[in-house]
Design a protein around this motif. Structure first.
Motif, PDB file in Angstrom:
ATOM      1  N   GLN A 199       0.828  -1.206   0.000  1.00 18.42           N
ATOM      2  CA  GLN A 199       0.000   0.000   0.000  1.00 18.42           C
ATOM      3  C   GLN A 199       0.861   1.255   0.000  1.00 18.42           C
ATOM      4  O   GLN A 199       0.573   2.228  -0.707  1.00 18.42           O
ATOM      5  CB  GLN A 199      -0.922   0.012   1.218  1.00 18.42           C
ATOM      6  N   PHE A 232      -7.937   0.211   2.645  1.00 22.65           N
ATOM      7  CA  PHE A 232      -7.645  -0.569   3.850  1.00 22.65           C
ATOM      8  C   PHE A 232      -8.456  -1.856   3.926  1.00 22.65           C
ATOM      9  O   PHE A 232      -8.441  -2.538   4.936  1.00 22.65           O
ATOM     10  CB  PHE A 232      -7.933   0.271   5.104  1.00 22.65           C
ATOM     11  N   SER A 233      -9.165  -2.192   2.855  1.00 27.15           N
ATOM     12  CA  SER A 233     -10.104  -3.314   2.922  1.00 27.15           C
ATOM     13  C   SER A 233      -9.405  -4.655   3.133  1.00 27.15           C
ATOM     14  O   SER A 233      -9.989  -5.572   3.690  1.00 27.15           O
ATOM     15  CB  SER A 233     -10.952  -3.370   1.649  1.00 27.15           C
ATOM     16  N   LEU A 287      -6.662  -5.248   4.935  1.00 28.11           N
ATOM     17  CA  LEU A 287      -5.752  -5.229   6.065  1.00 28.11           C
ATOM     18  C   LEU A 287      -6.421  -5.734   7.336  1.00 28.11           C
ATOM     19  O   LEU A 287      -7.645  -5.600   7.507  1.00 28.11           O
ATOM     20  CB  LEU A 287      -5.242  -3.800   6.302  1.00 28.11           C
ATOM     21  N   ARG A 333      -4.645  -1.860   9.843  1.00 22.31           N
ATOM     22  CA  ARG A 333      -5.633  -0.917   9.305  1.00 22.31           C
ATOM     23  C   ARG A 333      -5.599   0.386  10.085  1.00 22.31           C
ATOM     24  O   ARG A 333      -5.574   1.475   9.516  1.00 22.31           O
ATOM     25  CB  ARG A 333      -7.019  -1.559   9.385  1.00 22.31           C
ATOM     26  N   ARG A 392      -4.324   4.001   8.610  1.00 20.97           N
ATOM     27  CA  ARG A 392      -5.302   5.098   8.588  1.00 20.97           C
ATOM     28  C   ARG A 392      -4.707   6.348   9.218  1.00 20.97           C
ATOM     29  O   ARG A 392      -4.848   7.452   8.700  1.00 20.97           O
ATOM     30  CB  ARG A 392      -6.574   4.690   9.346  1.00 20.97           C
ATOM     31  N   THR A 438     -15.066   4.336   0.899  1.00 20.88           N
ATOM     32  CA  THR A 438     -15.064   3.400   2.005  1.00 20.88           C
ATOM     33  C   THR A 438     -16.498   3.076   2.413  1.00 20.88           C
ATOM     34  O   THR A 438     -17.441   3.774   2.030  1.00 20.88           O
ATOM     35  CB  THR A 438     -14.292   3.961   3.218  1.00 20.88           C
ATOM     36  N   ASP A 454     -16.623   2.260   5.807  1.00 17.98           N
ATOM     37  CA  ASP A 454     -16.332   2.351   7.235  1.00 17.98           C
ATOM     38  C   ASP A 454     -16.503   3.796   7.704  1.00 17.98           C
ATOM     39  O   ASP A 454     -15.730   4.680   7.305  1.00 17.98           O
ATOM     40  CB  ASP A 454     -14.889   1.880   7.490  1.00 17.98           C
ATOM     41  N   GLU A 472     -13.320   5.491   9.259  1.00 21.68           N
ATOM     42  CA  GLU A 472     -12.367   5.978   8.259  1.00 21.68           C
ATOM     43  C   GLU A 472     -12.842   7.287   7.658  1.00 21.68           C
ATOM     44  O   GLU A 472     -12.061   8.226   7.467  1.00 21.68           O
ATOM     45  CB  GLU A 472     -12.192   4.948   7.142  1.00 21.68           C
TER      46      GLU A 472
END
Length: 610
Positions: free
Chosen positions: A400, A421-422, A424, A429, A433, A451, A453, A456
C-alpha cells in the motif's frame, strides 16, 4: 502426492520416449549413403523459413486478437473466438481443402493472383499459418486474461497512453505465455503436412519430402531424413527453454539506488480547487445518478457494497464513460479528457502494483514522475530499504505504501483511493489510517476516499458524500452529517447500530421518555418527533450525575469490553462497558451531546440530496 499420479505420468512418459529409443536402435540398419543431402537441405530450409515467416504473420495479428477476445465483451467476439480455434479440431487435410476454396486456381483470389498462392512458397506459409495460428491465439488469450485489468487502469491514470499501457503492462505481463504460444506455433508450422500437401505440394517442405521419400525408398531410408527434423525441433525447444533471469529480477538488479532525504518544499499543502461533477450511468441494470459540488481537499464517498462508490471513482478517473455527465476541477473541464490526460492518481483496492517491476520502478512508473517528489515520498513512507524488492516480496502494508508513493510521485491534482484498507487486519488498518491522515496534511492534491467504514470517513475526510443504491442520500461537512443524518439509512451508514424514537422539545434537547432529557450538539432541532442513535463506544459510566439506566442483556467479553443492552427512558441501545458489569444491574450513563445522531422521524424513508 497421491501414489497414482507418478504411475500415470510415468506411463505416458514411457510411451512418448519409446519411439525415439526404437529409432535409435535401428541406427545400424539405416541407409545413410542413399540420402539425397542436397534435396534434404532444401526441404529443411523451406520448412525453417516458412515456419518462421508463418509464425511472424500469426504473431502480428494473433497477439492483438488474443487481447481483443479478452477485453471486448459481446456475443460477436465470443463467436469469433470459437471460429478461429476450429483449425485445432479439423483434420489437416480438411484444413487444406478449405484453403483451396479460398486460394485455389478457380477461386476469385486465385484468379486475381494468377495461381501464385498454391504450389509455391507463399502457399506453404499460408497453409502453415492457418493450422498453427490457434496455438498462439489460445496462449495469448489465456495470458491476457490473467492480467488484472486494474493494472491497466492504474497505468492509464499515471499518464500512459493506450499503446504504452498495452506495451508496458498487458504485453509485458503476458510475455511468458505468449512466448510459449509462439514456440508451439512455430513447431506446429514446421511439422505441418496435411494442409501443406493439399495447398503447396511443391516446393517440398521437410514433412512433404519425408512423405515422398518414404513412398519411394521405404523405412530404412527414413532415419537420415528424420534426423534433421528431430535435431531442428530439439534445438528450437532448447533455445526456448534456456534459463534466463526473470525480467523483474533483471530490472531490479539494474535499478539505480534512490538517494533519500528529508521532506522538502516539493511537498505542500493542497490548494483550494473546487470539484464539481454530475454523472448518470447505467450498466447491467444498475443506475448511478450522482452529483457533488465541494471546495474541500479531503473528501470521502461513503456507502454500502453495491452503492456505486467505486463506479463514481472510475468515472472521475476517466476509466469509464458516463451516459451523461460533467466533471470540473479548479474550473477546468476534465470530462472530455481521456484518463491519461486528467492528472488524476488512482489507487485501486488491490493497489495495482505491477508484478514484474521492483519498488524503484513502481514509484517512478508514472509519466512525468518528479525524481525529487519520488525521493521525498519514498523516504517519508519508509521504502528506502525496499527499492529492489518485487511486490510479491512485500507485506500488504508495504504494498500500500508503494502504491501511495507512486501516486504522489508525479504532479497531479486529484488522488482517488478505492477502499485502500479493505485487505488489512484491524491493527495494520488502524496504523495506516493514522499515517494517511498525517500525509493528507502534506500533499498538494485533493483526495477522495471510498469506504464503507464510517470511522475511516470521519478520520480522513472533511466532507462526505453518502450513496445508497446509486443515489445521493446526503452530502456536506463530515461532522454536520454525522450529527444530523438525513434519514435512518444515512444514520446506519454512519455507524448507528440501533435507532430509537424521541421528541425534540427544545433546539438542543430531546425527550426519550421516562423523564430523560438528552442534550444534543450541532444545529438547532425543529420541535417535533425524531429518531436518534449513539455509537456504543461513546457512552460512558457516570460515577455521579448522569442518567439512570438498567442493563437488560449482557453479551460475551471481546477485546476487553462487554457489549451490553441498556434501557434508558423508553429506549434500548447497545453500550460497550468493562467486563465487570452484569445483567440486571442499574447504572448511570453519561452521553456526550456531540456523539448523538438525530434526524426527523417523518423523513425516515425520504432520501435527500444537498
Amino acid at each position: 502426492m497421491p501414489r497414482v499420479l507418478p504411475a500415470l505420468a510415468a506411463l505416458l512418459s514411457l510411451y512418448l520416449v519409446a519411439p525415439f529409443l526404437a529409432a535409435a536402435l535401428q541406427a545400424n540398419a539405416a541407409d545413410w549413403r542413399g540420402a539425397d543431402l542436397a534435396a534434404l537441405s532444401r526441404a529443411g530450409l523451406v520448412s525453417i523459413a516458412s515456419a518462421t515467416l508463418a509464425s511472424l504473420l500469426v504473431a502480428l495479428g494473433g497477439i492483438p486478437l488474443g487481447y481483443l477476445l479478452v477485453r471486448v465483451p459481446g456475443r460477436g467476439m465470443a463467436l469469433l473466438g470459437f471460429v478461429v480455434q476450429l483449425p485445432l479440431a479439423l483434420p489437416p487435410l480438411a484444413s487444406g481443402i478449405l484453403l483451396l476454396f479460398l486460394l485455389g486456381y478457380a477461386s476469385p483470389l486465385g484468379r486475381l493472383t494468377g495461381g501464385m498462392l498454391t504450389d509455391s512458397f507463399a502457399g506453404i506459409v499460408l497453409a502453415e499459418a492457418f493450422v498453427s495460428a490457434p496455438f498462439l491465439i489460445v496462449a495469448a488469450r489465456s495470458s491476457f486474461a490473467a492480467v488484472d485489468p486494474a493494472l491497466e487502469d492504474v497505468a492509464a491514470t499515471l499518464g500512459h497512453r493506450p499503446w504504452a499501457v498495452f506495451r508496458h503492462v498487458s504485453l509485458a505481463l503476458s510475455r511468458p505465455g505468449i512466448q510459449a504460444g509462439l514456440l508451439l506455433t512455430w513447431l506446429r508450422a514446421f511439422g505441418e503436412f496435411g494442409a501443406t500437401v493439399m495447398v503447396a505440394y511443391h516446393p517440398y517442405s521437410l514433412p512433404v519430402y519425408t512423405y515422398v521419400a518414404f513412398g519411394s525408398e521405404g523405412l530404412p531410408a527414413m532415419l537420415p531424413i528424420l534426423l534433421p527434423a528431430v535435431l531442428i525441433a530439439m534445438l528450437v525447444m532448447a533455445l526456448s527453454l534456456r534459463r534466463r533471469a526473470p525480467v523483474a529480477a533483471r530490472q531490479a538488479a539494474g535499478a539505480a539506488p534512490v538517494a533519500m532525504r528529508a521532506p522538502s518544499p516539493a511537498v505542500a499543502a493542497a490548494p483550494e480547487q473546487p470539484l464539481d461533477f454530475t454523472f448518470l450511468w447505467h450498466r447491467n441494470g444498475f443506475e448511478l445518478d450522482v452529483a457533488w459540488q465541494t471546495r474541500a481537499s479531503r473528501l470521502c464517498i461513503l456507502g454500502a457494497s453495491g452503492s456505486g462508490k467505486s463506479a463514481t471513482l472510475r468515472l472521475l478517473a476517466g476509466l469509464d464513460n458516463p451516459d451523461r455527465g460533467t466533471v470540473t476541477l479548479g474550473g477546468e473541464d476534465l470530462g472530455a479528457r481521456p484518463a491519461h490526460a486528467r492528472g488524476i492518481a488512482y489507487v485501486p483496492q488491490t493497489f495495482g502494483l505491477l508484478p514484474h517491476l521492483a519498488v524503484a520502478q513502481q514509484v517512478r512508473f508514472g509519466v512525468g514522475c518528479d525524481p525529487e517528489r519520488a525521493r521525498v515520498w519514498t523516504d517519508r513512507l519508509g521504502l528506502s530499504d525496499l527499492l529492489h524488492r518485487l511486490p510479491v516480496e512485500l507485506s500488504v502494508g508495504q504494498q500500500q505504501r508503494v502504491a501511495l508513493a507512486r501516486a504522489l510521485s508525479r504532479p497531479g491534482r486529484l488522488l482517488l483511493l478505492d477502499e485502500p484498507f479493505s485487505a488489512l487486519d484491524a491493527t495494520l488498518r488502524g496504523e495506516l489510517r493514522d499515517e494517511l491522515a498525517a500525509f493528507q496534511q502534506d500533499i498538494e492534491m485533493t483526495s477522495i476516499l471510498v469506504t464503507h467504514d464510517p470511522e475511516e470517513a470521519l478520520l480522513l475526510a472533511d466532507e462526505l458524500l453518502l450513496l445508497d443504491g446509486g443515489r445521493v442520500l446526503q452530502s456536506g461537512p463530515a461532522e454536520a452529517i454525522f450529527r444530523r443524518p438525513a434519514n435512518e439509512v444515512a444514520a446506519r451508514l454512519l455507524g448507528a447500530r440501533m435507532a430509537a424514537a424521541g421528541q425534540a422539545v427544545a433546539p438542543h434537547s430531546i425527550d426519550i421518555g421516562g423523564g430523560i432529557l438528552l442534550e444534543v450538539a450541532g444545529e438547532a432541532l425543529p420541535i417535533g418527533p425524531i429518531r436518534w442513535a449513539v455509537h456504543p463506544g461513546r457512552v460512558a459510566l457516570a460515577e455521579a450525575g448522569g442518567h439512570p439506566a438498567t442493563v437488560i442483556e449482557a453479551g460475551p467479553v471481546r477485546g476487553g469490553r462487554r457489549r451490553l443492552l441498556v434501557r434508558l427512558g423508553d429506549s434500548v441501545f447497545p453500550f460497550d462497558a468493562n467486563p465487570g458489569l452484569s445483567h440486571s444491574q442499574s447504572v448511570r450513563l453519561s452521553i456526550d451531546p456531540a456523539s448523538l445522531q438525530v434526524w426527523p422521524r417523518q423523513m425516515l424513508d425520504l432520501p435527500t440530496r444537498h
